[in-house]
Each structure stands twice: as structure tokens, then as C-alpha cells.
Write an enzyme that holds these catalytic residues in place. Structure first.
Site, PDB file in Angstrom:
ATOM      1  N   GLY A  63       0.848  -1.190   0.000  1.00 23.94           N
ATOM      2  CA  GLY A  63       0.000   0.000   0.000  1.00 23.94           C
ATOM      3  C   GLY A  63       0.873   1.225   0.000  1.00 23.94           C
ATOM      4  O   GLY A  63       2.074   1.132   0.258  1.00 23.94           O
ATOM      5  N   CYS A  90       5.367  -6.124   1.235  1.00 27.83           N
ATOM      6  CA  CYS A  90       5.730  -4.700   1.253  1.00 27.83           C
ATOM      7  C   CYS A  90       5.094  -4.004   2.467  1.00 27.83           C
ATOM      8  O   CYS A  90       5.478  -4.292   3.594  1.00 27.83           O
ATOM      9  CB  CYS A  90       5.355  -4.057  -0.077  1.00 27.83           C
ATOM     10  SG  CYS A  90       6.162  -2.473  -0.302  1.00 27.83           S
ATOM     11  N   TYR A  91       4.092  -3.136   2.292  1.00 24.20           N
ATOM     12  CA  TYR A  91       3.482  -2.496   3.464  1.00 24.20           C
ATOM     13  C   TYR A  91       3.012  -3.567   4.446  1.00 24.20           C
ATOM     14  O   TYR A  91       3.141  -3.404   5.667  1.00 24.20           O
ATOM     15  CB  TYR A  91       2.306  -1.606   3.054  1.00 24.20           C
ATOM     16  CG  TYR A  91       1.632  -0.950   4.250  1.00 24.20           C
ATOM     17  CD1 TYR A  91       2.140   0.220   4.795  1.00 24.20           C
ATOM     18  CD2 TYR A  91       0.509  -1.523   4.852  1.00 24.20           C
ATOM     19  CE1 TYR A  91       1.547   0.810   5.915  1.00 24.20           C
ATOM     20  CE2 TYR A  91      -0.091  -0.952   5.962  1.00 24.20           C
ATOM     21  CZ  TYR A  91       0.431   0.223   6.490  1.00 24.20           C
ATOM     22  OH  TYR A  91      -0.150   0.789   7.595  1.00 24.20           O
ATOM     23  N   HIS A 177       7.846  -7.559  -4.451  1.00 24.53           N
ATOM     24  CA  HIS A 177       6.495  -7.878  -4.927  1.00 24.53           C
ATOM     25  C   HIS A 177       6.510  -9.196  -5.688  1.00 24.53           C
ATOM     26  O   HIS A 177       6.848  -9.241  -6.873  1.00 24.53           O
ATOM     27  CB  HIS A 177       5.958  -6.736  -5.790  1.00 24.53           C
ATOM     28  CG  HIS A 177       5.597  -5.536  -4.971  1.00 24.53           C
ATOM     29  ND1 HIS A 177       4.380  -5.407  -4.344  1.00 24.53           N
ATOM     30  CD2 HIS A 177       6.320  -4.458  -4.623  1.00 24.53           C
ATOM     31  CE1 HIS A 177       4.348  -4.278  -3.662  1.00 24.53           C
ATOM     32  NE2 HIS A 177       5.518  -3.676  -3.808  1.00 24.53           N
ATOM     33  N   GLU A 179       4.037 -10.814  -6.602  1.00 28.93           N
ATOM     34  CA  GLU A 179       2.866 -10.972  -7.461  1.00 28.93           C
ATOM     35  C   GLU A 179       3.051 -10.429  -8.872  1.00 28.93           C
ATOM     36  O   GLU A 179       2.244 -10.701  -9.754  1.00 28.93           O
ATOM     37  CB  GLU A 179       1.648 -10.298  -6.800  1.00 28.93           C
ATOM     38  CG  GLU A 179       1.700  -8.778  -6.702  1.00 28.93           C
ATOM     39  CD  GLU A 179       2.508  -8.255  -5.512  1.00 28.93           C
ATOM     40  OE1 GLU A 179       3.345  -9.004  -4.982  1.00 28.93           O
ATOM     41  OE2 GLU A 179       2.311  -7.094  -5.141  1.00 28.93           O
ATOM     42  N   SER A 231     -25.139  -9.818 -24.622  1.00 28.72           N
ATOM     43  CA  SER A 231     -24.463  -8.909 -25.540  1.00 28.72           C
ATOM     44  C   SER A 231     -23.715  -9.705 -26.597  1.00 28.72           C
ATOM     45  O   SER A 231     -23.264  -9.154 -27.593  1.00 28.72           O
ATOM     46  CB  SER A 231     -23.475  -8.059 -24.762  1.00 28.72           C
ATOM     47  OG  SER A 231     -22.442  -8.903 -24.279  1.00 28.72           O
ATOM     48  N   GLY A 232     -23.556 -11.011 -26.356  1.00 26.92           N
ATOM     49  CA  GLY A 232     -22.781 -11.828 -27.292  1.00 26.92           C
ATOM     50  C   GLY A 232     -21.345 -11.975 -26.848  1.00 26.92           C
ATOM     51  O   GLY A 232     -20.586 -12.757 -27.406  1.00 26.92           O
ATOM     52  N   GLY A 233     -20.937 -11.206 -25.839  1.00 24.78           N
ATOM     53  CA  GLY A 233     -19.575 -11.313 -25.305  1.00 24.78           C
ATOM     54  C   GLY A 233     -19.438 -12.573 -24.454  1.00 24.78           C
ATOM     55  O   GLY A 233     -20.438 -13.223 -24.106  1.00 24.78           O
ATOM     56  N   VAL A 234     -18.190 -12.904 -24.111  1.00 24.06           N
ATOM     57  CA  VAL A 234     -17.946 -14.157 -23.397  1.00 24.06           C
ATOM     58  C   VAL A 234     -18.653 -14.179 -22.028  1.00 24.06           C
ATOM     59  O   VAL A 234     -19.155 -15.222 -21.605  1.00 24.06           O
ATOM     60  CB  VAL A 234     -16.430 -14.429 -23.246  1.00 24.06           C
ATOM     61  CG1 VAL A 234     -15.719 -13.318 -22.514  1.00 24.06           C
ATOM     62  CG2 VAL A 234     -16.175 -15.759 -22.541  1.00 24.06           C
ATOM     63  N   ASP A 235     -18.772 -13.018 -21.380  1.00 26.20           N
ATOM     64  CA  ASP A 235     -19.384 -13.008 -20.047  1.00 26.20           C
ATOM     65  C   ASP A 235     -20.855 -13.403 -20.120  1.00 26.20           C
ATOM     66  O   ASP A 235     -21.325 -14.248 -19.359  1.00 26.20           O
ATOM     67  CB  ASP A 235     -19.271 -11.624 -19.395  1.00 26.20           C
ATOM     68  CG  ASP A 235     -17.837 -11.137 -19.339  1.00 26.20           C
ATOM     69  OD1 ASP A 235     -16.938 -11.979 -19.472  1.00 26.20           O
ATOM     70  OD2 ASP A 235     -17.631  -9.931 -19.179  1.00 26.20           O
ATOM     71  N   SER A 236     -21.575 -12.772 -21.053  1.00 21.16           N
ATOM     72  CA  SER A 236     -23.007 -13.070 -21.077  1.00 21.16           C
ATOM     73  C   SER A 236     -23.273 -14.460 -21.664  1.00 21.16           C
ATOM     74  O   SER A 236     -24.190 -15.154 -21.221  1.00 21.16           O
ATOM     75  CB  SER A 236     -23.792 -11.978 -21.805  1.00 21.16           C
ATOM     76  OG  SER A 236     -23.411 -11.890 -23.145  1.00 21.16           O
ATOM     77  N   LYS A 376     -11.662 -12.446 -15.597  1.00 22.51           N
ATOM     78  CA  LYS A 376     -11.974 -12.694 -17.010  1.00 22.51           C
ATOM     79  C   LYS A 376     -11.363 -13.999 -17.536  1.00 22.51           C
ATOM     80  O   LYS A 376     -12.021 -14.769 -18.225  1.00 22.51           O
ATOM     81  CB  LYS A 376     -11.436 -11.509 -17.829  1.00 22.51           C
ATOM     82  CG  LYS A 376     -11.863 -11.504 -19.258  1.00 22.51           C
ATOM     83  CD  LYS A 376     -13.229 -10.901 -19.354  1.00 22.51           C
ATOM     84  CE  LYS A 376     -13.642 -10.548 -20.746  1.00 22.51           C
ATOM     85  NZ  LYS A 376     -14.906  -9.799 -20.719  1.00 22.51           N
TER      86      LYS A 376
END
Ligand code: XMP
Length: 520
Positions: A63, A90-91, A177, A179, A231-236, A376
Site C-alpha cells: 500500500g 511490502c506495506y 512484490h 505478485e 451482448s454476445g460477449g464471453v461473459d453473457s 476474465k
């Protein structure tokens, strides 16, 4: 509209306390990549609340603060008595040292970048990694004396205490870090911490995620009926496929064609749904949308009109199909984090983003959000697991207002046709050059600028097409890729030969910021 019920995954849980780090999400990514479920929570979550969740381990993120400054974030001290492993980064490490009786020196300048780290033992965290490692540092303060019961397990040429451990309590602190990708062995260290040290079982796999979602949907919805706007996107698409698996014909899917879609987009989505045997209601509302866009040149006006039309078409459909009490949304985990920690969230004032999800507040639906725990790339993995075709699972993001915000100025059927054809060529060439997976987005833009050209013996005065390609991890910032010249040449030659009305192509070399990804 009520908020979706919070449904707990069954897997072992790691909680990441967010101290305002830009890195908290990356930590979560690394833990998930180790197939362990984790969540990011604000640093001031009460210890009682944390204990209730029964985490197997905690990670304290970095942070921007200093433990010496008044008002810096200090969780309740009982956090250290939970009896579970804690890794401070770190922090998080400085906090651990300060609270448990070590010493932190306030730095007068920052160290930022790659640095050599030398291990001093530390098998629990470092395993069989090499003695000398290169890791990423970004800090000002440093731990200069460890609390009693701790050993120093790494140093660097800039800090004497680059990592520390108390094996008995299973407390660890690292100044670097682990990550970030600039610490190439960092993912290994995090994996070792969550699995070997903390004993989490690596059960968070695409198959188990999908099964968990299906169980949760069944539990939440029961015999209820769900409306899913696509919407046709991968999520929907993934949301719909999971719902269909869970509740079958109690799912009603709606796809609104606003006339601003890419070439063959509607047919693609219809085809995919046929394969799954999911009935799809397609409403062709293109006349309505295009009618309301006539002569509109202001980007925000376009977005507002399109958003408004979506709502009206959606409402009409819902009132013709009574009895649906749930609305499905493809909300992802980053959206959940952003709304829970608005300070660290994205600025929504730059553009009014409109998704099919942000729909009628007053309609009294309960939300079903099967993807609210996922990043995602996990959604893409679940999609593949559920049999969604590769090209849909890896589809690039496409904005709700569609091609309207890729045509500068007024949108007309002619401008849409030019852009659709040019965009199809950009997509084909990027995809056949196997570049798609490295890019966040790749598309064509019609700036509505005409330039002079020459064709045969004649002068032309035709449209300019801009090619926009972006690399990004979340769309918040982006860079432009150095595409192979060959690919750019083929795209431009094809666009000028195959798309009528275009005589010039340019490649957009703007980063975000200061530009945005979309041109409007
Ligand atoms: P910008 O242009 O703001 O885009 O850099 C960041 C990401 O958001 C997408 N985008 C939108 N998505 N409705 C959407 O659903 C919108 O109005 C909208 N505007 C931009 C853009 O495609 C990129 O992925």
C-alpha cells in the site's frame, strides 16, 4: 432491483487484505492460478468478520502508506491471534514488523525496479529456488529489525531484511512484490505459501468452478424464471450456458440487435446458441436505434440514446413475458471489487459506459450473477469447459454502443457498411496471424475524414480508416503493439482493395492515457 445473494464457494479460502495497493488484484490472480480460491477484502474488515469466513490463510497487500504516518491503516490487533498463516507483502510486511515488535525505518527516497535478492535459507517460502534471485521492489520504508521469534530469510543490496519468517506462527514478510511478472519466480512463492505452508487444497479448477456455479444458481433460483440479456460477449454467453445447465427451460435469453453490431455478429451468436440448444429471442430493433441516432454527433448523446433504447426494448420484452423474477448479469469479480472499494476503482466519469446489464432498476428483479467471483481469464476457462467454441470464449471486448462510437460524427447505414467491412478485415488478419490472444482489442475506426487519393487515372476523395490495436490487462490503461509490418501491410492493402469508399489507412499509435481505447 435487489443485489444478488452472496453465495459462498465451498473451496479453501485465502483472504487478501487490501491496503490500497495497485497490486492486490495481481496477488489474487496468482493465488487463483495456484487453483486456490481467494477474495480481496478491505483492510479494515473486522476480525470477527474475517474469522467467520474461516480462511485458511491471509495475505496483507502492499500500500502507499507508511506505518509511521498518522492515520495509516492498522487492522485490529486480534488479527495476529487468529492462528492462521499470514504473508505480508511490502506495506504488509512493514505492518507485521511494526505491530509485532520489530522496527521499520522511514525511507527518504524510494526504491523502484528490479533488484538482486539473496536467500538465507527460507525453504518454506523459497523451496528449491536459486540462491540469487531477481525480484521487483517498490518501496520507501524498510524493516530494519525483525520482531522476536522471526528470522531474516533474504537480503538485497539495498535492504538488509528483504524477507522474514516466524515458522512457528507461520508468519512471513517479503519486501519485494512476488505478485508481479517482473518477479518471475514470485508465482511459485505464492503457490508454496498457499498450498504447502497453509495447506489449501488446489481445488479451484475450471470444472469445479463451473459445478459450483451451477449448484449456486440452483440454490438461488429454485423453480424461479430467469431473464438473461445477452451482448454476445464471453461473459453473457457463459452466464447463459451456466444458467441453462442449472435451470433448463426456466431460462429466457434475449439478444437485442441494435444495428450497430459487427459483421456476422448476430448470426455467430445465434449459431452458438443453436449448438447449445438454448432458445434465443432475437429482437431486431435496428430501425429504432438507428432512427434515434440520426444526425447525432456527440459521443455522450449517442451513448445516452442507445442506453435509453436498450431499456425501452428490454422493458417491452419483459412485460410481454411476465413471471420472470430474476435477471441474470455477467458481473465479474473486478466489478465487485470496484464497487466495494470505490476509492481504488475506475473513474466512470470519462465515458458513460453502458452494458446491457445496467438495466431497469425499478423493475423488481433479483439479480443472478454466476460470474461474480471470477476474473476474465477464469470465465474463458469455464466457457471452454462448458463447450463454448474457442472463438467465442476468447472474443475481444465489444462496447455496448457498438460501432456507433467507432464512427466519428453521425452514424448512417453507409458509414456502418464501410466500417463493418474494414473491421472484418482487421479481425480476419489479426486472427489468422495468431495475434489475437496477445491483444486486448483490435478493430477499425471510421473517423469520418475524407482524403485525396489516386486510383487508375483518376483522383479519389474517399474515407480514411484507422486501425486500432491495444494490449491491456483490464482496459484501464493500454499500449499499442508493434504489429509485424507484414500484417499491417496486408490489412491496409486488403482494406483499400476490398472496401469501397476507402483510400487511406493509418495505424493508431496512442497509449491510454492520454488517449482512450475507443475513439469516442
Ligand atoms: P475506453 O475507450 O474508455 O475503453 O478506453 C475501455 C474499455 O471499455 C470499453 N468501452 C465500453 N464498453 N460501453 C461498454 O460496454 C461503452 O460505452 C464503452 N466505452 C468503452 C472499450 O471497448 C474498452 O474495452
Amino acid at each position: 432491483m435487489t443485489d444478488g445473494a452472496i453465495l459462498q464457494p465451498q473451496d479453501d479460502l485465502v483472504l487478501i487484505l487490501d491496503f490500497g495497493a495497485q497490486y492486490a488484484r495481481l496477488i489474487a490472480r496468482r493465488v487463483r492460478e495456484a487453483n486456490v480460491y481467494c477474495e480481496i477484502i478491505p483492510w479494515d474488515t473486522s476480525v470477527a468478520e474475517i474469522a467467520k469466513r474461516q480462511p485458511k490463510a491471509l495475505i496483507l497487500s502492499g500500500g502507499p502508506e507508511s506505518v509511521h504516518l498518522e492515520g495509516s491503516p492498522f487492522p485490529e490487533t486480534s488479527l495476529w491471534d487468529l492462528g492462521i498463516p499470514i504473508l505480508g507483502i511490502c506495506y504488509g510486511m512493514q505492518l507485521m514488523a511494526e505491530v509485532l515488535g520489530g522496527k521499520v525505518k522511514q525511507g527518504d527516497h524510494s526504491e523502484y525496479g528490479s533488484t538482486e535478492i539473496e536467500r538465507i535459507g527460507g525453504e518454506s517460502l523459497f523451496g528449491d529456488l536459486a540462491q540469487h534471485l531477481v525480484g521487483w521492489m517498490s518501496h520507501r520504508d524498510q524493516v530494519v529489525s525483525v520482531p522476536s521469534g522471526f528470522d531474516v530469510i533474504a537480503r538485497s543490496h539495498t535492504v538488509e531484511i528483504a524477507a522474514m519468517e516466524n515458522l512457528e506462527k507461520k508468519f512471513f514478510g517479503i519486501q519485494f512484490h512476488a505478485e508481479v511478472t517482473h518477479t518471475p519466480w514470485g508465482a511459485d512463492l505464492i503457490r508454496r505459501y498457499v498450498i504447502d505452508v497453509s495447506g489449501c487444497k488446489p481445488t479451484w479448477t475450471p470444472d469445479s468452478i463451473a459445478q459450483m456455479s451451477i449448484r449456486n444458481i440452483k440454490r438461488q433460483v429454485g423453480e424461479g424464471k430467469v431473464l438473461c440479456a445477452l451482448s454476445g460477449g464471453v461473459d453473457s454467453v457463459t452466464t447463459a450456458v451456466l444458467l441453462h445447465e442449472a435451470i433448463g427451460e426456466n431460462l429466457t435469453c434475449l439478444f437485442i440487435d441494435h444495428g450497430l453490431l459487427r459483421k456476422d455478429e448476430r448470426e455467430d451468436v445465434e449459431e452458438a446458441f443453436k449448438v447449445f440448444g438454448i432458445p434465443l429471442n432475437v429482437i431486431d430493433a435496428s430501425e429504432r436505434f438507428l432512427g434515434h441516432l440520426e444526425g447525432i454527433t456527440d459521443p455522450e448523446q449517442k451513448r445516452r440514446r442507445i442506453g435509453e433504447d436498450f431499456i425501452r426494448v428490454f422493458e417491452a420484452f419483459a412485460s410481454d413475458h411476465k413471471g420472470m423474477s430474476f435477471l441474470a448479469q455477467g458481473t465479474l469479480y473486478p466489478d465487485v471489487i470496484e464497487s466495494a472499494h470505490p476509492a481504488g476503482g475506475a473513474s466512470h466519469t470519462i465515458k458513460t459506459h453502458h452494458n446491457v446489464g445496467g438495466l431497469p432498476e425499478e423493475m423488481g428483479f433479483e439479480l443472478v450473477e454466476p460470474l461474480r467471483y471470477f476474473f476474465k481469464d477464469e470465465v474463458r476457462q469455464v466457457a471452454l469447459e462448458m463447450g463454448v467454441p474457442h472463438h467465442l470464449a476468447f472474443r475481444q471486448p465489444f462496447p455496448g454502443p457498438g460501432l456507433a462510437i467507432r464512427i466519428m460524427g453521425a452514424v448512417s447505414p453507409e458509414s456502418l457498411e464501410i466500417l463493418r467491412d474494414a473491421d472484418a478485415i482487421v479481425r480476419e488478419e489479426i486472427e489468422s496471424g495468431l495475434l489475437a490472444e496477445e491483444l486486448w482489442q483490435y478493430f477499425a475506426v471510421l473517423p469520418n475524414v475524407k482524403t485525396v487519393g489516386v486510383m487508375g487515372d483518376g483522383r479519389t476523395y474517399d474515407h480514411l480508416i484507422a486501425i486500432r490495436c491495444c494490449t491491456s490487462s483490464d482496459g484501464m490503461t493500454s499500449d499499442w503493439p508493434e504489429l509485424p509490418w507484414k500484417v499491417l501491410r496486408r490489412i491496409s492493402t486488403r482494406i483499400m482493395n476490398e472496401v469501397r469508399g476507402v483510400n487511406r489507412c493509418v495505424y493508431d499509435i496512442s497509449t491510454k492515457p492520454p488517449s482512450t481505447i475507443e475513439w469516442e
